[in-house]
Scaffold this motif. Sequence first.
Motif, PDB file in Angstrom:
ATOM      1  N   ALA A  92      25.744  46.756  43.700  1.00 15.85           N
ATOM      2  CA  ALA A  92      25.084  47.981  43.237  1.00 15.85           C
ATOM      3  C   ALA A  92      24.840  47.960  41.728  1.00 15.85           C
ATOM      4  CB  ALA A  92      25.923  49.198  43.612  1.00 15.85           C
ATOM      5  N   ARG A  93      25.669  47.242  40.996  1.00 16.42           N
ATOM      6  CA  ARG A  93      25.512  47.131  39.545  1.00 16.42           C
ATOM      7  C   ARG A  93      24.655  45.938  39.144  1.00 16.42           C
ATOM      8  NH1 ARG A  93      29.987  49.793  36.663  1.00 16.42           N
ATOM      9  NH2 ARG A  93      31.275  50.937  38.160  1.00 16.42           N
ATOM     10  N   GLY A  94      24.134  45.216  40.109  1.00 19.03           N
ATOM     11  CA  GLY A  94      23.315  44.051  39.822  1.00 19.03           C
ATOM     12  C   GLY A  94      24.113  42.888  39.265  1.00 19.03           C
ATOM     13  N   LEU A  95      25.355  42.736  39.706  1.00 22.00           N
ATOM     14  CA  LEU A  95      26.253  41.731  39.147  1.00 22.00           C
ATOM     15  C   LEU A  95      26.447  40.556  40.099  1.00 22.00           C
ATOM     16  CD1 LEU A  95      29.050  44.149  37.843  1.00 22.00           C
ATOM     17  CD2 LEU A  95      27.241  43.068  36.479  1.00 22.00           C
ATOM     18  N   ASP A  96      26.631  39.378  39.514  1.00 27.52           N
ATOM     19  CA  ASP A  96      27.047  38.195  40.251  1.00 27.52           C
ATOM     20  C   ASP A  96      28.561  38.123  40.164  1.00 27.52           C
ATOM     21  OD1 ASP A  96      27.499  35.717  41.334  1.00 27.52           O
ATOM     22  OD2 ASP A  96      26.759  34.591  39.602  1.00 27.52           O
ATOM     23  N   LEU A  97      29.235  38.322  41.272  1.00 29.99           N
ATOM     24  CA  LEU A  97      30.693  38.296  41.281  1.00 29.99           C
ATOM     25  C   LEU A  97      31.135  36.831  41.255  1.00 29.99           C
ATOM     26  CD1 LEU A  97      32.981  40.270  41.206  1.00 29.99           C
ATOM     27  CD2 LEU A  97      32.944  40.414  43.692  1.00 29.99           C
ATOM     28  N   SER A  98      31.451  36.357  40.030  1.00 34.03           N
ATOM     29  CA  SER A  98      31.698  34.930  39.825  1.00 34.03           C
ATOM     30  C   SER A  98      33.131  34.519  40.105  1.00 34.03           C
ATOM     31  CB  SER A  98      31.352  34.549  38.375  1.00 34.03           C
ATOM     32  OG  SER A  98      30.007  34.865  38.080  1.00 34.03           O
ATOM     33  N   TYR A  99      34.091  35.437  39.892  1.00 38.62           N
ATOM     34  CA  TYR A  99      35.501  35.098  40.026  1.00 38.62           C
ATOM     35  C   TYR A  99      36.239  36.187  40.796  1.00 38.62           C
ATOM     36  CZ  TYR A  99      34.222  32.348  35.851  1.00 38.62           C
ATOM     37  OH  TYR A  99      33.598  31.524  34.953  1.00 38.62           O
ATOM     38  N   ALA A 100      37.168  35.755  41.642  1.00 47.75           N
ATOM     39  CA  ALA A 100      38.137  36.655  42.272  1.00 47.75           C
ATOM     40  C   ALA A 100      39.508  36.168  41.828  1.00 47.75           C
ATOM     41  CB  ALA A 100      38.013  36.634  43.790  1.00 47.75           C
ATOM     42  N   VAL A 101      40.211  36.984  41.031  1.00 45.36           N
ATOM     43  CA  VAL A 101      41.374  36.538  40.273  1.00 45.36           C
ATOM     44  C   VAL A 101      42.629  37.291  40.695  1.00 45.36           C
ATOM     45  CG1 VAL A 101      42.308  36.215  37.945  1.00 45.36           C
ATOM     46  CG2 VAL A 101      39.817  36.180  38.296  1.00 45.36           C
ATOM     47  N   ASP A 102      43.716  36.562  40.877  1.00 44.54           N
ATOM     48  CA  ASP A 102      45.030  37.193  41.008  1.00 44.54           C
ATOM     49  C   ASP A 102      45.856  36.869  39.773  1.00 44.54           C
ATOM     50  OD1 ASP A 102      45.101  38.732  43.299  1.00 44.54           O
ATOM     51  OD2 ASP A 102      45.852  37.128  44.597  1.00 44.54           O
ATOM     52  N   THR A 103      46.561  37.879  39.260  1.00 48.38           N
ATOM     53  CA  THR A 103      47.443  37.654  38.117  1.00 48.38           C
ATOM     54  C   THR A 103      48.708  36.912  38.522  1.00 48.38           C
ATOM     55  OG1 THR A 103      48.432  39.844  38.442  1.00 48.38           O
ATOM     56  CG2 THR A 103      46.618  39.676  36.846  1.00 48.38           C
ATOM     57  N   HIS A 104      49.055  36.962  39.809  1.00 47.45           N
ATOM     58  CA  HIS A 104      50.249  36.285  40.316  1.00 47.45           C
ATOM     59  C   HIS A 104      50.220  36.345  41.836  1.00 47.45           C
ATOM     60  CE1 HIS A 104      51.323  40.525  40.342  1.00 47.45           C
ATOM     61  NE2 HIS A 104      52.389  40.269  41.071  1.00 47.45           N
ATOM     62  N   VAL A 105      51.198  35.731  42.462  1.00 52.32           N
ATOM     63  CA  VAL A 105      51.324  35.809  43.914  1.00 52.32           C
ATOM     64  C   VAL A 105      51.982  37.142  44.249  1.00 52.32           C
ATOM     65  CG1 VAL A 105      52.280  34.740  45.990  1.00 52.32           C
ATOM     66  CG2 VAL A 105      51.532  33.299  44.078  1.00 52.32           C
ATOM     67  N   HIS A 106      51.205  38.046  44.779  1.00 54.00           N
ATOM     68  CA  HIS A 106      51.667  39.412  45.003  1.00 54.00           C
ATOM     69  C   HIS A 106      52.652  39.498  46.163  1.00 54.00           C
ATOM     70  CE1 HIS A 106      48.837  41.266  42.197  1.00 54.00           C
ATOM     71  NE2 HIS A 106      47.957  40.375  42.621  1.00 54.00           N
ATOM     72  N   ALA A 107      53.586  40.452  46.044  1.00 45.99           N
ATOM     73  CA  ALA A 107      54.586  40.666  47.083  1.00 45.99           C
ATOM     74  C   ALA A 107      54.439  42.009  47.780  1.00 45.99           C
ATOM     75  CB  ALA A 107      55.991  40.574  46.480  1.00 45.99           C
ATOM     76  N   ASP A 108      53.570  42.880  47.264  1.00 42.50           N
ATOM     77  CA  ASP A 108      53.486  44.246  47.789  1.00 42.50           C
ATOM     78  C   ASP A 108      52.216  44.514  48.570  1.00 42.50           C
ATOM     79  OD1 ASP A 108      52.151  44.046  45.165  1.00 42.50           O
ATOM     80  OD2 ASP A 108      51.699  46.153  45.521  1.00 42.50           O
ATOM     81  N   HIS A 109      51.200  43.675  48.410  1.00 48.44           N
ATOM     82  CA  HIS A 109      49.958  43.881  49.144  1.00 48.44           C
ATOM     83  C   HIS A 109      49.323  42.534  49.465  1.00 48.44           C
ATOM     84  CE1 HIS A 109      48.344  43.653  44.941  1.00 48.44           C
ATOM     85  NE2 HIS A 109      47.441  42.908  45.550  1.00 48.44           N
ATOM     86  N   VAL A 110      48.480  42.537  50.474  1.00 47.03           N
ATOM     87  CA  VAL A 110      47.781  41.317  50.859  1.00 47.03           C
ATOM     88  C   VAL A 110      46.592  41.129  49.925  1.00 47.03           C
ATOM     89  CG1 VAL A 110      46.546  40.118  52.699  1.00 47.03           C
ATOM     90  CG2 VAL A 110      48.553  41.513  53.247  1.00 47.03           C
ATOM     91  N   SER A 111      46.572  39.998  49.245  1.00 47.23           N
ATOM     92  CA  SER A 111      45.543  39.718  48.252  1.00 47.23           C
ATOM     93  C   SER A 111      44.158  39.633  48.887  1.00 47.23           C
ATOM     94  CB  SER A 111      45.857  38.397  47.540  1.00 47.23           C
ATOM     95  OG  SER A 111      44.744  37.937  46.797  1.00 47.23           O
ATOM     96  N   GLY A 112      43.170  40.096  48.126  1.00 44.58           N
ATOM     97  CA  GLY A 112      41.782  39.997  48.568  1.00 44.58           C
ATOM     98  C   GLY A 112      41.034  38.837  47.943  1.00 44.58           C
ATOM     99  N   VAL A 113      41.727  37.952  47.233  1.00 44.17           N
ATOM    100  CA  VAL A 113      41.041  36.867  46.519  1.00 44.17           C
ATOM    101  C   VAL A 113      40.196  36.017  47.467  1.00 44.17           C
ATOM    102  CG1 VAL A 113      41.481  34.642  45.409  1.00 44.17           C
ATOM    103  CG2 VAL A 113      42.478  36.700  44.462  1.00 44.17           C
ATOM    104  N   ARG A 114      40.797  35.575  48.565  1.00 44.78           N
ATOM    105  CA  ARG A 114      40.031  34.713  49.476  1.00 44.78           C
ATOM    106  C   ARG A 114      38.949  35.487  50.214  1.00 44.78           C
ATOM    107  NH1 ARG A 114      44.402  31.843  53.026  1.00 44.78           N
ATOM    108  NH2 ARG A 114      45.620  33.692  52.470  1.00 44.78           N
TER     109      ARG A 114
END
Length: 377
Positions: free
Chosen positions: A164-186
């Motif tokens: 909607a913002r006309g952006l190319d989503l180039s990176y999906a980044v995690d700051t660390h291996v999360h323990a409280d939620h399932v990561s959406g990176v993949r």
Amino acid sequence: MSDADTIPPRELAERVRAGDHVSVLDVRNRDEFDAWRVDGPNVSAAQVPENRFVQAEVTGGAADLVDGLAEPIVAVCGRGEASDYAAGLLREAGVDAVNLAGGMDAWAKVLLAADVPTDGPASVVQYQRPSSGCLGYLVHDGERAAVVDPLRAFADRYAADADARGLDLSYAVDTHVHADHVSGVRAVAEATGADPVLPAGAEDRGLAFDATLVSDGDALELGDAALTALHAPGHTSEMTAFRVDGVALTGDSLFLDGVARPDLEATADPEDAAARLHRTLHERLFSLPDDTTVAPGHYELDARPEAGDAYAAPLGDLRDSVPALSMDEAEFVAHATGTSAPPANHDRIIAVNLGRESADDETAFELELGPNNCAAK
């Protein structure tokens, strides 16, 4: 049931974030209420199990069950059915009551957004999950964007917002291996073609899928701005913050009212990790300018936004307001290791986030229900 008899979860979340007074009647069992409930800086909550309302339908006195709870009242249960019944009885008794549509399941699917101010060309959007206090970010400049700490449950939302913002989503980044939620990176990477990015130390923890690995000082270019990695170990060994245009996305290291817990990495000694976090805070994060805006990975559910609608604050303010930051190392270690219960299902969530176990969407959603519990208490 008419629309006037319900409140949509998003509307309730916006009222809670705005600091409006909200009275919540929770008709689930006590253990469910104690573990996880609608909460906020001006929320008054009472737990009255559904069977009390079943009795009241026969004997009368439904209004007496909420005596002392200010009207209007929002009735809540797991899926919105038992609470609809209770709210209906209350209305029949003359009480101003509505039902939370979809119950706690729908509450867990709410994601709000707010802008975080920057001092450069980059724009930072903060995503807020009020059911758990999880925070993620969309960072962009020009046509390139990164989503940081995305939740798998909202992978489609990040992709849609970028589009909607006309952006190319180039990176999906995690700051660390999360323990409280399932990561959406993949999930974000698969939906958009973005590069999945994790700190280099995730490989040492058993990362089992292909990703771009970043180390301290590495930069992810976004037009005229860049996300620059700042290794910030303590919560986990690979924990990495990211700096962009006067903002520090601190992940699970420094929060607005506390610090991270050090006991969620199975192979780490919690006391050693806590000492390492103390050094991270004082030698690494505190080396940043005091006017750096700290945008953390979580917020406490009873906190108020401090930067417009965003949960963010200047680093210099946190030095003075967060008690743990004035502690010496020994006191800090004792504080950080005296934590409460860990996030629900954290071992399984870590395994899923490393790619060592799989979970379908429904299972992943159920695994992470509840508060994040990633802060030292």
